[in-house]
Design a protein around this motif. Structure first.
Motif, PDB file in Angstrom:
ATOM      1  N   GLU A  15      37.125  38.247  47.873  1.00 39.05           N
ATOM      2  CA  GLU A  15      36.369  38.744  46.880  1.00 39.05           C
ATOM      3  C   GLU A  15      36.857  40.042  46.287  1.00 39.05           C
ATOM      4  N   GLU A  16      37.913  41.003  46.762  1.00 31.04           N
ATOM      5  CA  GLU A  16      38.351  42.040  46.513  1.00 31.04           C
ATOM      6  C   GLU A  16      39.322  41.483  45.057  1.00 31.04           C
ATOM      7  N   VAL A  17      40.162  40.510  45.249  1.00 25.74           N
ATOM      8  CA  VAL A  17      41.107  39.954  44.470  1.00 25.74           C
ATOM      9  C   VAL A  17      40.264  39.341  43.282  1.00 25.74           C
ATOM     10  N   LEU A  18      39.264  38.724  43.472  1.00 29.62           N
ATOM     11  CA  LEU A  18      38.458  37.939  42.406  1.00 29.62           C
ATOM     12  C   LEU A  18      37.703  39.166  41.656  1.00 29.62           C
ATOM     13  N   ASN A  19      37.284  40.096  42.268  1.00 21.69           N
ATOM     14  CA  ASN A  19      36.525  40.998  41.402  1.00 21.69           C
ATOM     15  C   ASN A  19      37.516  41.904  40.606  1.00 21.69           C
ATOM     16  N   ALA A  20      38.744  42.072  41.136  1.00 18.20           N
ATOM     17  CA  ALA A  20      39.725  42.850  40.356  1.00 18.20           C
ATOM     18  C   ALA A  20      40.154  42.047  39.101  1.00 18.20           C
ATOM     19  N   LEU A  21      40.055  40.726  39.211  1.00 20.53           N
ATOM     20  CA  LEU A  21      40.757  39.879  38.199  1.00 20.53           C
ATOM     21  C   LEU A  21      39.324  39.587  37.216  1.00 20.53           C
ATOM     22  N   ALA A  22      38.377  39.818  37.572  1.00 16.83           N
ATOM     23  CA  ALA A  22      37.000  39.510  36.718  1.00 16.83           C
ATOM     24  C   ALA A  22      36.897  40.312  35.700  1.00 16.83           C
ATOM     25  N   ASP A  23      37.698  41.637  35.840  1.00 23.16           N
ATOM     26  CA  ASP A  23      37.471  42.673  34.933  1.00 23.16           C
ATOM     27  C   ASP A  23      38.405  42.449  33.500  1.00 23.16           C
ATOM     28  N   ASP A  24      37.617  42.622  32.331  1.00 24.35           N
ATOM     29  CA  ASP A  24      38.368  42.336  31.068  1.00 24.35           C
ATOM     30  C   ASP A  24      39.396  43.088  31.193  1.00 24.35           C
ATOM     31  N   ALA A  25      39.540  44.587  31.139  1.00 24.00           N
ATOM     32  CA  ALA A  25      40.523  45.477  30.990  1.00 24.00           C
ATOM     33  C   ALA A  25      41.727  45.132  32.033  1.00 24.00           C
ATOM     34  N   ALA A  26      41.349  45.029  33.274  1.00 24.44           N
ATOM     35  CA  ALA A  26      42.272  44.648  34.156  1.00 24.44           C
ATOM     36  C   ALA A  26      43.088  43.362  33.578  1.00 24.44           C
ATOM     37  N   GLN A  27      42.445  42.475  33.103  1.00 22.05           N
ATOM     38  CA  GLN A  27      43.242  41.030  32.521  1.00 22.05           C
ATOM     39  C   GLN A  27      44.078  41.642  31.307  1.00 22.05           C
ATOM     40  N   ARG A  28      43.441  42.444  30.661  1.00 19.81           N
ATOM     41  CA  ARG A  28      44.382  43.012  29.411  1.00 19.81           C
ATOM     42  C   ARG A  28      45.610  43.763  30.324  1.00 19.81           C
ATOM     43  N   PHE A  29      45.528  44.688  31.185  1.00 22.40           N
ATOM     44  CA  PHE A  29      46.516  45.299  31.801  1.00 22.40           C
ATOM     45  C   PHE A  29      47.797  44.251  32.203  1.00 22.40           C
ATOM     46  N   ILE A  30      47.221  43.438  33.072  1.00 21.65           N
ATOM     47  CA  ILE A  30      48.168  42.252  33.575  1.00 21.65           C
ATOM     48  C   ILE A  30      48.928  41.657  32.430  1.00 21.65           C
ATOM     49  N   ALA A  31      48.049  41.333  31.470  1.00 22.09           N
ATOM     50  CA  ALA A  31      48.774  40.586  30.308  1.00 22.09           C
ATOM     51  C   ALA A  31      49.797  41.748  29.422  1.00 22.09           C
ATOM     52  N   ALA A  32      49.721  42.993  29.612  1.00 24.36           N
ATOM     53  CA  ALA A  32      50.360  43.791  28.859  1.00 24.36           C
ATOM     54  C   ALA A  32      51.766  44.332  29.955  1.00 24.36           C
TER      55      ALA A  32
END
Length: 126
Positions: A15-32
């Motif tokens: 749940e902690e991993v999926l909640n972190a990945l579900a966030d749009d800004a977090a996804q942009r950070f990972i991509a950057a």
């Protein structure tokens, strides 16, 4: 405090991993994060307020998706850099009880990283 997901004693919950990945800004950070960056660099590049950036980075780090490292400067102003701590994340549903499990594929450590880890362990023991 510098955190390394490879040294975490207890893995994050699915749940902690999926909640972190579900966030749009977090996804942009990972991509950057094609290379390690500071919170300020990520905030500016992804157009996210700095206070929000710190909260999102904390959430990603707690979920073992990012690792922190400290860049030591001669002027005493040390900087924390963030890097992606996984190559792949796999979510599996248990056939018996339908519970979720998470598995990480981690990048190989360089010689420098392994040496830094040894020094860190040595410091903790003394």
């Amino acid at each position: 405090m510098v955190r390394d997901p490879l040294r975490d004693e207890e893995p994050p919950s699915p749940e902690e991993v999926l909640n972190a990945l579900a966030d749009d800004a977090a996804q942009r950070f990972i991509a950057a994060l094609s290379e390690p960056k500071t919170a300020s660099e990520l905030s500016e590049e992804c157009d996210v307020p700095l206070s929000t950036t710190y909260r999102k980075l904390e959430k990603l780090t707690d979920a073992s998706l990012l690792e922190e490292s400290t860049e030591i400067r001669r002027d005493g102003q040390h900087t924390t850099r963030y890097a992606v701590a996984f190559d792949e994340v796999t979510v599996t549903v248990n056939e018996n009880d339908r519970s979720l499990s998470i598995e990480f594929s981690r990048p190989d450590r360089s010689r420098d990283e392994r040496l830094a880890e040894l020094w860190s362990e040595l410091r903790e023991e003394t």
